[in-house]
Design an enzyme around this catalytic site. Structure first.
Site, PDB file in Angstrom:
ATOM      1  CG  HIS A   1      -1.958  -1.065   1.218  1.00 54.22           C
ATOM      2  ND1 HIS A   1      -2.831  -1.268   0.155  1.00 54.22           N
ATOM      3  CD2 HIS A   1      -2.243  -2.034   2.127  1.00 54.22           C
ATOM      4  CE1 HIS A   1      -3.613  -2.308   0.431  1.00 54.22           C
ATOM      5  NE2 HIS A   1      -3.272  -2.798   1.609  1.00 54.22           N
TER       6      HIS A   1
ATOM      7  CG  ASP B   1      -2.905  -8.443   0.579  1.00 54.17           C
ATOM      8  OD1 ASP B   1      -2.095  -8.676   1.492  1.00 54.17           O
ATOM      9  OD2 ASP B   1      -3.981  -7.810   0.757  1.00 54.17           O
TER      10      ASP B   1
ATOM     11  CG  ASP C   1      -4.898 -10.044   3.325  1.00 55.66           C
ATOM     12  OD1 ASP C   1      -4.668 -10.503   2.183  1.00 55.66           O
ATOM     13  OD2 ASP C   1      -4.615  -8.874   3.651  1.00 55.66           O
TER      14      ASP C   1
END
Ligand SMILES: [Zn+2]
Length: 301
Positions: free
Chosen positions: A111, A147, A236
């Protein structure tokens, strides 16, 4: 597994601005300029797109370089950031010399953009690894981000480039972090047009669509002529992850590892997200086991 090693800041500065890294390095020492006695450095103001001036004061700089409040800076934060990026560089080198490597990078990176922290990320380890591999081999490098969250930082770093191909598979961001990017119509800009692919998935869509998307990502990278790969390996997407946005099983991670291992590319797997659940470790073992199984069986008799 790749160890951390001092590489200096050069690999980091290929994908981040000098002033951003300087900000990260001095933020703790300059905390009293924000407020005497601060326990951690966090933003209270945020630079919006129309606010373009880079301020000299620390309150302004913190808001300029942080997208949200998930990235507090404490006394040892910068050392941890450098160590994590060092693991990514080592994984990149090992991928080129030995075929593949896994880097357990903490803090994570996908990110983080060229000038901003966000989503628990400071330096974009996957981007550092990809740019380092690109430097080592001279050829085009692909990044496949699996992800559950869109790799918005990675996308923005390479958005105008055609030498690093970025693909992200993630839960539909219209109601999910990072909200403002990760949509299908983001295809790159300038020289980068056609070198960015987003595959947003319906929430709770499960193994089959996740694996199809990985196949699609591999084909996309192959069609763009990549010669090496970085897997931004967030776990995740698990059905047991507290995020709960996709429903990938342990068998799904095993199959994902097998698919990515079946490519011929030197591959650095860089740990991204993966929140606490009893099955987190098992999912990592399943993914890496599947990857390794494909690589070793291909090299066998
Ligand atoms: Zn994530």
């Amino acid at each position: 597994m790749a160890a951390s090693h001092a590489h200096g800041q050069e690999p980091i500065l290929r994908v981040h601005s000098q002033r951003y890294i300087q900000f990260l390095s001095e933020a703790w020492a300059r905390r009293d300029e924000i407020e005497p006695g601060l326990e951690h450095v966090l933003p209270s103001h945020f630079a919006r797109p129309q606010m373009m001036r880079y301020p000299s004061g620390m309150i302004g700089r913190v808001g300029f370089h942080m997208a949200d409040t998930s990235t507090p800076i404490l006394e040892t934060t910068f050392a941890a950031i450098l160590a994590s990026a060092g693991v990514a560089v080592n994984a990149a080198e090992e991928a080129v010399s030995a075929g593949y490597a896994y880097g357990l990078c903490r803090p994570p990176g996908h990110h983080a953009s060229a000038e901003s922290a966000g989503g628990f990320c400071f330096v974009n380890n996957s981007a550092v690894a990809a740019a380092h591999i690109q430097q080592l081999i001279g050829g085009r490098v692909g990044i496949i981000d699996v992800d559950v969250h869109h790799g918005n930082g990675t996308q923005s770093i390479f958005y105008q480039r055609d030498d690093i191909v970025t693909v992200s598979i993630h839960a539909d961001p219209s109601t999910f972090m990072p909200y403002y990017a990760g949509y299908e119509d983001e295809i790159g800009e300038g020289a980068g047009v056609g070198f960015n692919l987003n595959i947003p998935l319906k929430h709770r869509s499960g193994d089959a669509i996740y694996l199809e998307s990985i196949d699609h990502a591999i084909e996309f990278c192959a069609s763009r002529g990549v010669e090496a790969l970085v897997v931004a390996l967030g776990l995740d997407a698990s059905e047991h992850d507290p995020n709960g946005a996709l429903s990938v099983t342990t068998q799904g991670f095993l199959a994902a590892g097998r698919r990515l291992g079946a490519t011929k590319w030197p591959t650095a797997m860089i740990q991204e997200g993966g929140y606490l659940s009893d099955i987190l470790g098992e999912n990592l073992i399943a993914f890496l086991g599947g990857f390794e199984e494909s690589r070793t069986s291909r090299d066998g008799p």
